[in-house]
Write an enzyme that holds these catalytic residues in place. Sequence first.
Site, PDB file in Angstrom:
ATOM      1  N   ASP A  11       0.577  -1.217   0.056  1.00  0.00           N
ATOM      2  CA  ASP A  11      -0.004   0.109  -0.019  1.00  0.00           C
ATOM      3  C   ASP A  11       0.945   1.340   0.085  1.00  0.00           C
ATOM      4  O   ASP A  11       0.612   2.115   0.991  1.00  0.00           O
ATOM      5  CB  ASP A  11      -0.768   0.074   1.129  1.00  0.00           C
ATOM      6  CG  ASP A  11      -0.114  -0.028   2.523  1.00  0.00           C
ATOM      7  OD1 ASP A  11      -0.689   0.389   3.556  1.00  0.00           O
ATOM      8  OD2 ASP A  11       0.947  -0.588   2.520  1.00  0.00           O
ATOM      9  N   ASP A  16       6.808   1.053   1.858  1.00  0.00           N
ATOM     10  CA  ASP A  16       6.611   0.063   0.789  1.00  0.00           C
ATOM     11  C   ASP A  16       7.638   0.326  -0.217  1.00  0.00           C
ATOM     12  O   ASP A  16       8.142  -0.630  -0.788  1.00  0.00           O
ATOM     13  CB  ASP A  16       4.994   0.010   0.245  1.00  0.00           C
ATOM     14  CG  ASP A  16       4.249  -0.180   1.442  1.00  0.00           C
ATOM     15  OD1 ASP A  16       3.663   1.005   2.043  1.00  0.00           O
ATOM     16  OD2 ASP A  16       3.613  -1.041   1.651  1.00  0.00           O
ATOM     17  N   ASN A  40      -2.660   2.589   3.544  1.00  0.00           N
ATOM     18  CA  ASN A  40      -1.951   3.880   4.059  1.00  0.00           C
ATOM     19  C   ASN A  40      -2.828   5.033   2.976  1.00  0.00           C
ATOM     20  O   ASN A  40      -2.984   6.192   3.461  1.00  0.00           O
ATOM     21  CB  ASN A  40      -0.548   3.993   3.143  1.00  0.00           C
ATOM     22  CG  ASN A  40       0.529   3.531   4.154  1.00  0.00           C
ATOM     23  OD1 ASN A  40       0.309   3.378   5.218  1.00  0.00           O
ATOM     24  ND2 ASN A  40       1.374   2.891   3.399  1.00  0.00           N
ATOM     25  N   THR A 124       3.220  -5.980   2.585  1.00  0.00           N
ATOM     26  CA  THR A 124       3.724  -5.119   3.265  1.00  0.00           C
ATOM     27  C   THR A 124       2.454  -3.942   3.752  1.00  0.00           C
ATOM     28  O   THR A 124       2.839  -2.672   3.865  1.00  0.00           O
ATOM     29  CB  THR A 124       4.896  -4.264   2.740  1.00  0.00           C
ATOM     30  OG1 THR A 124       4.528  -3.608   1.413  1.00  0.00           O
ATOM     31  CG2 THR A 124       5.967  -5.196   2.705  1.00  0.00           C
ATOM     32  N   PHE A 165      -0.819  -1.102  12.632  1.00  0.00           N
ATOM     33  CA  PHE A 165      -1.632  -0.401  11.313  1.00  0.00           C
ATOM     34  C   PHE A 165      -2.225  -1.480  10.402  1.00  0.00           C
ATOM     35  O   PHE A 165      -3.448  -1.880  10.197  1.00  0.00           O
ATOM     36  CB  PHE A 165      -1.099   0.654  10.583  1.00  0.00           C
ATOM     37  CG  PHE A 165      -1.857   1.330   9.598  1.00  0.00           C
ATOM     38  CD1 PHE A 165      -1.808   1.069   8.011  1.00  0.00           C
ATOM     39  CD2 PHE A 165      -2.924   2.234   9.903  1.00  0.00           C
ATOM     40  CE1 PHE A 165      -2.455   1.501   7.350  1.00  0.00           C
ATOM     41  CE2 PHE A 165      -3.683   2.676   8.864  1.00  0.00           C
ATOM     42  CZ  PHE A 165      -3.473   2.213   7.513  1.00  0.00           C
ATOM     43  N   ASN A 166      -1.348  -2.188   9.597  1.00  0.00           N
ATOM     44  CA  ASN A 166      -1.547  -3.142   8.869  1.00  0.00           C
ATOM     45  C   ASN A 166      -2.621  -4.415   9.246  1.00  0.00           C
ATOM     46  O   ASN A 166      -3.401  -4.550   8.594  1.00  0.00           O
ATOM     47  CB  ASN A 166      -0.495  -3.893   8.452  1.00  0.00           C
ATOM     48  CG  ASN A 166       0.372  -2.932   7.331  1.00  0.00           C
ATOM     49  OD1 ASN A 166      -0.123  -2.021   6.859  1.00  0.00           O
ATOM     50  ND2 ASN A 166       1.794  -3.361   7.232  1.00  0.00           N
ATOM     51  N   HIS A 238       9.658   0.337   7.955  1.00  0.00           N
ATOM     52  CA  HIS A 238       8.964  -0.981   8.531  1.00  0.00           C
ATOM     53  C   HIS A 238       9.173  -2.141   7.523  1.00  0.00           C
ATOM     54  O   HIS A 238       9.439  -3.148   7.631  1.00  0.00           O
ATOM     55  CB  HIS A 238       7.638  -0.894   8.876  1.00  0.00           C
ATOM     56  CG  HIS A 238       7.241   0.224   9.858  1.00  0.00           C
ATOM     57  ND1 HIS A 238       7.428  -0.007  11.031  1.00  0.00           N
ATOM     58  CD2 HIS A 238       6.992   1.383   9.783  1.00  0.00           C
ATOM     59  CE1 HIS A 238       7.037   1.031  11.790  1.00  0.00           C
ATOM     60  NE2 HIS A 238       6.674   2.061  11.003  1.00  0.00           N
ATOM     61  N   ASP A 239       8.544  -1.751   6.250  1.00  0.00           N
ATOM     62  CA  ASP A 239       8.403  -2.740   5.353  1.00  0.00           C
ATOM     63  C   ASP A 239       9.562  -3.252   4.607  1.00  0.00           C
ATOM     64  O   ASP A 239       9.460  -4.490   4.246  1.00  0.00           O
ATOM     65  CB  ASP A 239       7.519  -2.236   4.185  1.00  0.00           C
ATOM     66  CG  ASP A 239       6.196  -1.956   4.531  1.00  0.00           C
ATOM     67  OD1 ASP A 239       5.578  -0.664   3.850  1.00  0.00           O
ATOM     68  OD2 ASP A 239       5.656  -2.306   5.466  1.00  0.00           O
TER      69      ASP A 239
HETATM   70  O1  RIB Z   1       2.454   0.008  10.685  1.00  0.00           O
HETATM   71  C1  RIB Z   1       3.463   0.253   9.688  1.00  0.00           C
HETATM   72  C2  RIB Z   1       2.883  -0.317   8.372  1.00  0.00           C
HETATM   73  O2  RIB Z   1       1.740   0.345   8.264  1.00  0.00           O
HETATM   74  C3  RIB Z   1       3.566  -0.205   7.328  1.00  0.00           C
HETATM   75  O3  RIB Z   1       3.447  -1.094   6.292  1.00  0.00           O
HETATM   76  C4  RIB Z   1       3.096   1.169   6.384  1.00  0.00           C
HETATM   77  O4  RIB Z   1       3.404   1.380   5.212  1.00  0.00           O
HETATM   78  C5  RIB Z   1       1.821   1.119   6.699  1.00  0.00           C
HETATM   79  O5  RIB Z   1       1.303   0.275   5.769  1.00  0.00           O
HETATM   80 CA    CA Z   2       2.685  -0.528   3.887  1.00  0.00          CA
END
Ligand code: RIB
Ligand code: CA
Length: 314
Positions: A11, A16, A40, A124, A165-166, A238-239
Site C-alpha cells: 500500500d 513500501d 496507507n 507490506t 496499522f496493517n 518497517h516494510d
Molecule cells: O505500521 C506500519 C505499516 O503500516 C507499514 O506497512 C506502513 O507502510 C503502513 O502500511
Molecule cells: Ca505498507
Amino acid sequence: MTRIPIILDGDPGHDDAIAWVLANASPELDIKAVTTCCGNQTIEKTTYNTQRICTLIGLHVPTAKGRSCPLVSAPIIAPTVHGESGLDGPALPEPDFDLVPMTAVELIAKTLQESDEPVTLVPTGPLTNIAAFLIAHPELKSKVKQISLMGGGVQFGNWTPAAEFNILVDPEAAKIVFESGIPIIMAGLDVTEKALIKPYDFERIRALNNPVAKVVAEWLDFFYQFHTQLGYEGAPVHDAVAVAALIHPEIMDMRDLYVQVETEGDFCKGATVADFLGVTGKAPNAKVIMGIDRDAFADLLVEAAKYYNGEVAK
Ligand code: RIB
Ligand code: CA
C-alpha cells in the site's frame, strides 16, 4: 544463485516503496508480480503510486489492483504519515505501463499456477488480498512457499496501544493468514521500530546521486518528518524488513511463536498475541523477528540504492 520467486503486495506508502527498491535491487529475489492494497491510502492512490514506483525503478512485471476495502472492517487510511497522495515528497515519473486486466487475487493465482516452484508472498500492507486469495483458491495454497509480511507486534501497537496499522485495517484477513498453516515470517513493530534509518544514512544514499537514490533520500526525508515529531532518532522503514528477512536473515533475531489475531474488542482489536510460554499447546505458526543489526540493515539499503548506479549487476 537460486533466486527466490516472490510477489510484492503493498500500500505504498514510503516504506513500501523503499522495500520495493530493495527487492528490485536484490539478486536473490525474482519478482514475479506486484499487487496493490488499500491501507496507507485509497486503492486508487496506492495503485497509482505503485505504477510510479515501478516506473522509477524499472520494475516491469504484471501488476494488478487489489480490493478497494478490507474484507469486513471499514477502511482506515494514514494521510498524517504518508500524505494526501500516500507518497508525498519527491516528484515521480508518470506510469510507463498499464495494469494487467485482472484483479490482484486473479494475478496471484495466475502467477502461482504458472510457477514451476512455490512462490513467496511479501505483503507490506493490510492482508486483504492475501486472505481473499486464500479464500478463493484453497487449491493453490501449496504453491505458496511462505509469507514474509510486515505487520503486527507482540509487545505493542502503533495505531492503537494494542494493534499495528496493517493488522488493524483488516484483522479478519490477518486472522485467515495466520491460521492458514503457511509458514510466516512476521516483521512486526518489535523489530521494525528498531530498523531506524538515520539522517546520516539518508545522506549516504543521497550522495550516490542516481535518480532512484535521490528519490529514496527524499522519501526518507518526508517519512522522517512525521517520526521526528514523535522523538524518533530515525525513520522506521518497517516494510523493508520483510524483504531483508528473505535475503539476509542472519542480521536478525527470530523466535518461533504461536501468534493469534484478535478481531473483536474495544481495546485489543487487531492485536497479534504471541504465546511466549507455550500455554496454548499450539505449534508455532510464525517466525517473529524480535531484533536486527541496525547498521547492517542501513548498509543493505545503501547498497540497494547503489544498484541503480548500474554499479551492481543483478
Ligand atoms: O505500521 C506500519 C505499516 O503500516 C507499514 O506497512 C506502513 O507502510 C503502513 O502500511
Ligand atoms: Ca505498507
